[in-house]
Design an enzyme around this catalytic site. Structure first.
Site, PDB file in Angstrom:
ATOM      1  N   GLU A  43      -0.403   5.805   2.971  1.00 48.57           N
ATOM      2  CA  GLU A  43       0.865   5.206   2.558  1.00 48.57           C
ATOM      3  C   GLU A  43       1.423   6.044   1.408  1.00 48.57           C
ATOM      4  OE1 GLU A  43       2.255   0.758   0.943  1.00 48.57           O
ATOM      5  OE2 GLU A  43       0.231   1.487   0.539  1.00 48.57           O
ATOM      6  N   LYS A 109       6.557  -1.708   7.009  1.00 45.64           N
ATOM      7  CA  LYS A 109       5.572  -2.625   6.448  1.00 45.64           C
ATOM      8  C   LYS A 109       6.124  -4.049   6.371  1.00 45.64           C
ATOM      9  CE  LYS A 109       2.661  -2.930   2.262  1.00 45.64           C
ATOM     10  NZ  LYS A 109       2.492  -2.298   0.924  1.00 45.64           N
ATOM     11  N   CYS A 145      -1.612  -1.001   4.246  1.00 39.66           N
ATOM     12  CA  CYS A 145      -2.135  -1.463   2.964  1.00 39.66           C
ATOM     13  C   CYS A 145      -2.243  -2.996   2.857  1.00 39.66           C
ATOM     14  CB  CYS A 145      -1.284  -0.876   1.831  1.00 39.66           C
ATOM     15  SG  CYS A 145      -2.128  -0.860   0.223  1.00 39.66           S
TER      16      CYS A 145
END
Length: 256
Positions: A43, A109, A145
């Site tokens: 990321e 995300k 994440c």
């Protein structure tokens, strides 16, 4: 059943996308030399958190994404890397670009890091859609994440047929954060009954209030067992996933 050679390029990025592209390109080259067909990068490979994300954000046809496409095409590998692209509301999207032969996709995300005193949503607009791609006959799901804390996303990717889930991250250091990372990567692989390739930023000293990574990139099998794990420093993880194991686990324990 299918086997796929994969790699995670654990690296540390700064605020300069040009310098970061050079670091990313070298990592992809090393992975290709090691025989990988799929290469995950962290990321925020475009620019580390703590940078001016609005200023560095680029569209998916911008120079950073174009550079990744170029090296992926040249080496015949699929690259998955984190970048930031402008969002319609003035914020940015925290986006994974997946690019390479026969593959062109973007995952934005979904779960933003509004935790531990951080407010990612102040700067980042959430995505809404789960994304899977196919690489070498293997169905690959994408997550980023903080998504690791949401089991339902990984169960849904497993139900969508993902045999491997790639999770680029910039997992901030802090009390027990290494233990949480290890626990969650193993749990999410088990939830999806899928291989899981987690690629974190290497450990770097915090910049201001922004801890950027702990390393510990890992390849986890569908039973939640780590098959390979890196330390904290920049490094390259390689391994091979076998979809026969995914199918066997799902047959024996039909939780999906």
């Amino acid at each position: 059943m299918t086997s796929l050679r994969v790699a995670a390029g654990q690296l540390s990025t700064g605020a300069d996308p040009v310098a970061n592209l050079a670091i990313a390109t070298e990592s992809v080259r090393q992975a290709a030399e090691a025989g990988a067909s799929l290469v995950a990068l962290p990321e925020a490979t475009l620019a580390a958190f703590g940078s001016d994300l609005g200023a560095v954000a680029e569209p998916l046809d911008g120079p950073f994404a174009t550079g990744l496409r170029k090296v992926a095409a040249e080496l015949g590998v699929v690259v998955i890397a984190g970048l930031f692209e402008p969002a319609d509301d003035g914020r940015v999207h925290n986006t994974l670009l997946a690019t390479g032969p026969g593959v062109e996709a973007a995952y934005r995300k979904i779960h933003l890091y509004d935790a531990f005193g951080s407010r990612e949503s102040d700067l980042v607009a959430p995505g809404k859609e789960l994304v899977t791609i196919e690489v070498g006959g293997v169905r690959v799901g994408l997550a980023t994440c903080y998504d690791l804390r949401f089991a339902e996303q990984f169960t849904a990717l497993g139900r969508a047929g993902a045999e491997l889930i790639v999770v680029p991250a910039s997992w901030g250091a802090g009390p027990s954060k290494e233990d949480q990372w290890d626990l969650l990567t193993r749990a999410r692989a088990s939830d999806a009954q899928s291989w899981l390739l987690a690629c974190d930023q290497a450990w770097t000293p915090p910049r201001g209030t922004n801890p950027l990574g702990i390393g510990r990139s890992a390849l986890i099998d569908p039973l939640g067992h780590p098959r390979a794990r890196l330390g904290a420093e920049p490094d390259l993880l390689t391994g091979t996933i076998h979809t026969e194991l995914t199918a066997a686990v799902r047959l024996r324990v039909p939780i999906l």
